[in-house]
Design a protein around this motif. Structure first.
Motif, mmCIF file in Angstrom:
data_model
loop_
_atom_site.group_PDB
_atom_site.id
_atom_site.type_symbol
_atom_site.label_atom_id
_atom_site.label_comp_id
_atom_site.label_asym_id
_atom_site.label_seq_id
_atom_site.Cartn_x
_atom_site.Cartn_y
_atom_site.Cartn_z
ATOM 1 N N PHE A 79 0.823 -1.216 0.000
ATOM 2 C CA PHE A 79 0.000 0.000 0.000
ATOM 3 C C PHE A 79 0.854 1.262 0.000
ATOM 4 C CE2 PHE A 79 -3.288 -2.701 2.393
ATOM 5 C CZ PHE A 79 -3.735 -3.235 1.196
ATOM 6 N N GLY A 80 1.777 1.345 -0.939
ATOM 7 C CA GLY A 80 2.551 2.575 -1.078
ATOM 8 C C GLY A 80 3.732 2.678 -0.127
ATOM 9 N N GLY A 81 4.016 1.619 0.609
ATOM 10 C CA GLY A 81 5.182 1.654 1.485
ATOM 11 C C GLY A 81 5.038 2.564 2.679
ATOM 12 N N VAL A 82 3.822 2.792 3.149
ATOM 13 C CA VAL A 82 3.606 3.649 4.310
ATOM 14 C C VAL A 82 3.903 2.839 5.565
ATOM 15 C CG1 VAL A 82 1.952 5.047 5.589
ATOM 16 C CG2 VAL A 82 1.848 4.958 3.101
ATOM 17 N N TYR A 83 4.769 3.367 6.418
ATOM 18 C CA TYR A 83 5.161 2.635 7.616
ATOM 19 C C TYR A 83 4.321 3.057 8.808
ATOM 20 C CZ TYR A 83 9.127 1.129 4.875
ATOM 21 O OH TYR A 83 9.896 0.591 3.910
ATOM 22 N N GLY A 84 4.023 2.118 9.679
ATOM 23 C CA GLY A 84 3.210 2.407 10.845
ATOM 24 C C GLY A 84 2.091 1.391 10.972
ATOM 25 N N HIS A 85 1.433 1.378 12.088
ATOM 26 C CA HIS A 85 0.382 0.395 12.314
ATOM 27 C C HIS A 85 -0.810 0.688 11.409
ATOM 28 C CE1 HIS A 85 -1.107 -2.872 14.765
ATOM 29 N NE2 HIS A 85 -2.284 -2.272 14.825
ATOM 30 N N LYS A 86 -1.340 -0.354 10.773
ATOM 31 C CA LYS A 86 -2.478 -0.199 9.872
ATOM 32 C C LYS A 86 -3.574 -1.196 10.187
ATOM 33 C CE LYS A 86 -1.451 2.056 5.546
ATOM 34 N NZ LYS A 86 -1.661 1.949 4.095
ATOM 35 N N TYR A 87 -4.759 -0.840 9.727
ATOM 36 C CA TYR A 87 -5.929 -1.698 9.919
ATOM 37 C C TYR A 87 -6.511 -2.000 8.554
ATOM 38 C CZ TYR A 87 -5.390 0.291 14.563
ATOM 39 O OH TYR A 87 -4.880 0.699 15.763
ATOM 40 N N GLU A 88 -6.802 -3.265 8.335
ATOM 41 C CA GLU A 88 -7.360 -3.721 7.077
ATOM 42 C C GLU A 88 -8.744 -4.313 7.334
ATOM 43 O OE1 GLU A 88 -4.142 -5.349 3.903
ATOM 44 O OE2 GLU A 88 -5.520 -6.790 4.755
ATOM 45 N N ILE A 89 -9.729 -3.819 6.600
ATOM 46 C CA ILE A 89 -11.083 -4.350 6.743
ATOM 47 C C ILE A 89 -11.525 -4.871 5.372
ATOM 48 C CG2 ILE A 89 -13.488 -3.811 7.318
ATOM 49 C CD1 ILE A 89 -12.299 -1.503 9.065
ATOM 50 N N LYS A 90 -11.886 -6.130 5.356
ATOM 51 C CA LYS A 90 -12.300 -6.758 4.096
ATOM 52 C C LYS A 90 -13.826 -6.943 4.111
ATOM 53 C CE LYS A 90 -9.731 -10.023 2.363
ATOM 54 N NZ LYS A 90 -9.117 -11.349 2.059
ATOM 55 N N PHE A 91 -14.470 -6.478 3.046
ATOM 56 C CA PHE A 91 -15.917 -6.639 2.927
ATOM 57 C C PHE A 91 -16.305 -6.622 1.458
ATOM 58 C CE2 PHE A 91 -15.230 -2.108 2.818
ATOM 59 C CZ PHE A 91 -16.205 -1.589 1.984
ATOM 60 N N TYR A 92 -17.571 -6.823 1.183
ATOM 61 C CA TYR A 92 -18.036 -6.739 -0.202
ATOM 62 C C TYR A 92 -19.351 -5.982 -0.259
ATOM 63 C CZ TYR A 92 -19.809 -7.774 -4.799
ATOM 64 O OH TYR A 92 -20.310 -7.641 -6.066
ATOM 65 N N GLU A 93 -19.389 -4.992 -1.150
ATOM 66 C CA GLU A 93 -20.615 -4.241 -1.442
ATOM 67 C C GLU A 93 -20.585 -3.960 -2.936
ATOM 68 O OE1 GLU A 93 -23.769 -1.805 -2.039
ATOM 69 O OE2 GLU A 93 -21.733 -1.074 -2.444
ATOM 70 N N GLU A 94 -21.562 -4.414 -3.650
ATOM 71 C CA GLU A 94 -21.523 -4.452 -5.113
ATOM 72 C C GLU A 94 -21.268 -3.090 -5.753
ATOM 73 O OE1 GLU A 94 -21.541 -5.742 -8.993
ATOM 74 O OE2 GLU A 94 -21.438 -6.935 -7.162
ATOM 75 N N ILE A 95 -22.006 -2.054 -5.339
ATOM 76 C CA ILE A 95 -21.886 -0.743 -6.000
ATOM 77 C C ILE A 95 -20.497 -0.140 -5.765
ATOM 78 C CG2 ILE A 95 -22.756 1.623 -6.041
ATOM 79 C CD1 ILE A 95 -25.532 0.504 -5.412
ATOM 80 N N ILE A 96 -20.025 -0.186 -4.529
ATOM 81 C CA ILE A 96 -18.697 0.363 -4.231
ATOM 82 C C ILE A 96 -17.621 -0.427 -4.969
ATOM 83 C CG2 ILE A 96 -17.010 0.838 -2.404
ATOM 84 C CD1 ILE A 96 -19.330 1.282 -0.490
ATOM 85 N N TYR A 97 -17.800 -1.748 -5.043
ATOM 86 C CA TYR A 97 -16.861 -2.589 -5.793
ATOM 87 C C TYR A 97 -16.789 -2.152 -7.257
ATOM 88 C CZ TYR A 97 -14.652 -6.842 -7.612
ATOM 89 O OH TYR A 97 -13.798 -7.724 -8.225
ATOM 90 N N GLN A 98 -17.942 -1.885 -7.860
ATOM 91 C CA GLN A 98 -17.988 -1.467 -9.258
ATOM 92 C C GLN A 98 -17.374 -0.064 -9.435
ATOM 93 O OE1 GLN A 98 -18.685 -3.326 -11.824
ATOM 94 N NE2 GLN A 98 -19.206 -5.069 -10.499
#
Length: 300
Positions: A79-98
């Protein structure tokens, strides 16, 4: 309060705002997601955040909208080599995906401007307060289209802005720099106490600025008055009492005295019971007498 601590408070408060309307929640979800998200094979969206309040807010909205999700946290190596603590949230929503695949589709979605901007700001935005007194509220996204869309929304509510791309990095910024417009946005985001704190910072700085300005003016006036006084006293010191007309002797004696050297025309006028104009005319006359004496003695 420094800008970093104020920003931390703002993020926390935004993450805790109540959610009661599905359209508002969905509009905010789009803003949060488009700041820094990716699509993954198998039809899933990965939303990545550097700040915990944004991650909490996204989870809260997903729960409200009953959208399944998973959370993980890690020290990133992508993700661009940004250092530091990160949070990843995985989900699916059709319109946002498109939208993440075909960016122009965002213009076909009914999005509430303030909710979208609030989500975008919480996800990756910032609030800067410079030492010189400048203010800047910034939206950021890895997607240029997300900020172009945000700029359209800002234009609709008559907010001025400037867009910028960080050199050498895949990130875009949208800056709002007028203080009254920053306050307007934060209020529309639902913040009250934090806006009050920002206004206190602004008012305190303005008072300090005005005090500095007045002090500088007074110092400049005093310095100028002192220079004029020094030259004048030096000129009048060549005179003796016999050189000075009787009516001007009180003025001459006071001006060349150790006390009179630092007095302004107004202060001299008060001491002698004269008008300021009379003091000014009298000193000019004394200077003329002194110049004539110097010319006569060949000093000039």
């Amino acid at each position: 309060m420094k800008s970093k601590s104020l920003l931390a408070t703002i993020r926390t408060e935004l993450s805790l705002l109540p959610i009661s309307d599905a359209q508002i929640a969905y509009s905010e979800l789009i803003g949060l997601t488009l700041a820094n998200s990716f699509v993954e094979l198998g039809k899933s969206i990965i939303a990545s955040f550097e700040n915990a309040p944004a991650a909490r807010r996204l989870i809260k909205i997903l729960d409200f909208l009953e959208i399944a999700h998973t959370l993980s946290s890690y020290v990133p190596d992508r993700f661009g080599g940004v250092y530091g603590h990160k949070y990843e949230i995985k989900f699916y929503e059709e319109i946002i995906y498109q939208i993440l695949i075909e960016h122009e589709l965002i213009y076909e979605v009914d999005v509430l401007p303030i909710a979208y901007l609030r989500g975008l700001f919480l996800a990756r935005g910032n609030l800067y307060i410079s030492r010189r007194g400048g203010y800047r509220l910034t939206f950021a996204s890895r997607y240029k289209f997300a900020l172009i869309y945000a700029s359209d929304l800002l234009s609709e509510i008559h907010i001025s802005f400037a867009m910028q791309k960080r050199k050498g990095k895949d990130i875009w910024f949208l800056h709002v720099t007028k203080f009254e417009e920053i306050v307007f946005l934060l209020r529309r985001f639902g913040l009250k106490k934090e806006v009050s704190e920002l206004m206190d910072i602004y008012d305190t700085r303005n008072v300090k600025k005005e005090i500095t300005r007045i002090t500088n003016i007074e110092y400049a006036n005093l310095k100028r008055s002192s220079n004029v006084s020094s030259r004048q006293v030096k000129k009048l010191s060549v005179l003796s009492e016999d050189d000075v007309p009787l009516r001007l002797r009180p003025l001459w004696k006071l001006r060349v005295s150790s006390e009179g050297k630092v007095l302004s025309y107004r202060e001299i006028a008060v001491r002698l019971g004269w008008t300021k104009a009379r003091v000014s005319r009298g000193l000019k006359k004394l200077e003329q007498i002194a110049e004539k004496k110097q010319q006569k003695n060949g000093d000039v």
